[in-house]
Every structure is written in structure tokens, then in C-alpha cells.
Scaffold this active site. Structure first.
Site: not given
Ligand code: PBG
Length: 326
Positions: A194, A247
Site C-alpha cells: 500500500k 493499492k
């Protein structure tokens, strides 16, 4: 003079032939729809994400029925708490908004696969994903609360927990507490890779979770790094992650591909709020063909190696696929 060359166009001549040789498919089975639940009654539109709503518990059954009807197999739950405090109490409260929503959905529709975002940032006034001391985000001190949050979701009936906080060791902490309570079979989807990304901007408006000071760069990853993505994913796999997420998605397709090629675990792409907002905004201006752009983006994530896609477009995609134009 006789020209010799390859005729790639032969297989593009007929729509049926084109679909037969298509290498990548997008189906509704791929989708996880992010759903924001709130204590307030009714539907509340999120200004920066046209089509996305905060959903009150009084409308939740209707919303889940609609998603089921559209063929969306799974949701990722996010909660908007009543109160924020330094210990993020509502994140792991038995009657917290997410815990209530899970129990309600399980009662009315047990086909819907419920995943939950496990994080503290919506639940404390600092808007950070861990416990804050001065200007520091404490790592080890945060793990107990994050694990407790995951446990409370599973006790309420969540099928999969998805920690998004990026503290080191959280997968180990969650796996330990779940096993201790005999939830050996509950999978963990790790937000393993992330990045500290501006593409989360509209989400932070939606979830009221923008950091009150500083940024998330001491715990989320530097967008410049890809070898580090392997290190993050490897740690999470060793600690017990069952699925790995990358992400954001669209500016990080090379990272999805790298994680796909380096691991055998399922890979999940999070098509985040900023990616959604940009397409919606341009489409509202009439500058792009929304349907084509959305489907091209979904195909791109699958082609890069994603097995699943978390996307605010899931409902739109259901409509497109139902028309059988893809
Ligand atoms: C919470 C969380 C965020 C997102 C998912 N979980 C925000 C953040 O890390 O700042 C982003 C989702 C999106 O932008 O769609 N930690």
C-alpha cells in the site's frame, strides 16, 4: 515483388472470433464493492465520488439486496463512527458501526461475502492508522488495537479481514488473536503493498479520515519502490496472509505484475477513490466514454495479474456485463 508478412488482423475480423481469442476476462466473480456504513439513517452521497453513498443501517438490507441482484459477490465494509477518540474505541466496540452492519447483513443475506477494512484512521481524531504519540505513529503499541478490531469483526460474523494500516507485524498479530479464539479458518487479505498515495484523496473525504497532521509516509510505501513491494508481501505471507493486495491499482500495474510473478497467493487490486473520481469527473464533462474507459481499466488490472478487483465501479460493471457487450 512478393511481400511476406504476418496477418495479425485475421483473428480480429469477427466479434465472436475476437472473444474466443481474448486472453483476459472480467466477470462479476472478480469484484469486491467498498461499502461505507453510517449510524445516520438514509443514503448520503459522497460529493467527491458521484454514485457512492454512505449507507445507514436502515437502508442496508436494501443496498445488500441490490448488490446481490447485480451479481456482486462480495463487499469491503468501512465504518463511519459516532465518536472518535485517541484509542479508536469504536473500531473494536461490539456495537460499533461495522460490527452492527456485519450482524445485520449476516441475518438477512448470508450469500454476501463480507470483508472488512481493519484500520484505526476513521476512529481517532488524529486520523492516523495507528496510535499517535506527539508526531509519531507508534508501531508495536498499535498492534493490539488493530488485532482487537479484526477479532471484533470476525466475532460479529465477518468472512475475511483486511488490515490496511501498514504497521509492521499486524498480520502476525491478527493471525495470533484469531487462532487464539479458534477462528483458524478466517482468511486475512493483507493490504500488503500500500503506497502513500494522493489517489486516496476522495476516500478520505468519504471516510472522514484525512490525517489531522503530517502524512502517512512513515508507514505507507514510497511510490518509487517496487523491490520493497516484494519485501512487504514476503513478510505478510510469512506472517500468515492468505491474499495480497496492491493499492492503488492503475498507476501501479507493474507492481501488480511483480507481485503476481513473485507469489502464488491470490492478488487483489484496489481501484481506489481517486481513480474512480477522475473517470467520473471526465465522463460528467462528456470528455470520455465512461463505459469503455472503465472496462479497459478493469481488463488492465486483470491482465497485470489481479485475481480480484476492489472497485467503486462494481455496480456499473454489472450493468455493462449484463448488456453482454463484453
Ligand atoms: C484506511 C484506508 C484508506 C483506503 C482504504 N483503507 C485510506 C488511507 O490509507 O488513507 C483508501 C481507499 C480509497 O482511496 O479508495 N487506512
Amino acid at each position: 515483388m512478393e511481400l511476406r508478412f504476418d496477418r495479425h488482423r485475421r483473428l480480429r475480423s469477427h466479434p465472436a472470433l475476437r472473444s474466443m481469442v481474448r486472453e483476459t476476462q472480467v466477470t462479476m466473480q472478480d469484484f469486491i464493492y467498498p461499502l461505507f456504513v453510517t449510524h445516520e439513517h438514509g443514503y448520503h452521497p459522497v460529493a467527491s465520488m458521484p454514485g457512492v453513498m454512505h449507507v445507514g443501517l436502515d437502508q442496508l438490507d436494501r443496498e445488500i439486496a441490490l448488490l446481490s441482484e447485480l451479481g456482486v459477490p462480495s463487499i469491503m465494509l468501512f465504518g463511519l463512527p459516532q465518536n472518535k477518540d485517541d484509542l479508536s474505541s469504536e473500531a473494536y466496540a461490539t456495537d460499533g458501526i461495522v460490527q452492527q452492519a456485519i450482524r445485520q447483513i449476516k441475518k438477512t443475506n448470508d450469500h454476501m461475502l463480507i470483508m472488512t477494512d481493519v484500520c484505526l484512521c476513521q476512529y481517532n481524531p488524529a486520523g492516523h492508522c495507528g496510535i499517535v504519540q506527539g508526531d509519531q505513529i507508534l508501531n508495536d503499541e498499535s498492534l493490539a488495537l488493530i488485532a482487537q478490531t479484526a477479532l471484533s469483526h470476525v466475532q460479529a460474523g465477518a468472512d475475511v479481514v483486511a488490515p490496511s494500516d501498514m504497521m509492521d507485524g499486524r498480520i502476525a498479530a491478527i493471525r495470533a488473536i484469531l487462532d487464539e479464539h479458534h477462528f483458524y479458518h478466517t482468511p486475512i487479505l493483507s493490504y500488503a503493498v500500500k503506497y502513500a498515495s494522493a489517489f486516496y484523496g476522495p476516500f478520505r473525504e468519504a471516510a472522514h479520515s484525512a490525517p489531522a497532521f503530517g502524512d502517512r509516509k512513515t508507514y505507507q510505501m514510497d511510490p518509487a519502490n517496487v523491490r520493497e513491494a516484494i519485501l512487504e508481501a514476503e513478510s505478510d505471507r510469512k506472517e500468515g496472509a492468505d491474499m495480497l493486495m496492491v493499492k492503488p491499482a492503475l498507476a501501479f500495474l507493474d507492481v501488480i505484475k511483480t507481485v503476481r510473478d513473485s507469489f502464488s497467493l491470490p492478488v487483489v487490486a484496489y481501484n481506489v477513490s481517486g481513480e474512480y473520481a477522475m473517470i467520473k469527473a471526465a465522463a460528467q464533462q462528456g470528455w470520455i466514454d465512461e463505459q469503455q474507459i472503465v472496462m479497459e481499466s478493469m481488463i488492465a488490472m486483470k491482465r497485470a495479474g489481479a485475481d480480484m478487483i476492489i472497485s467503486y465501479f462494481a455496480k456499473d460493471v454489472a450493468g455493462y456485463l449484463a448488456k453482454k457487450e463484453y
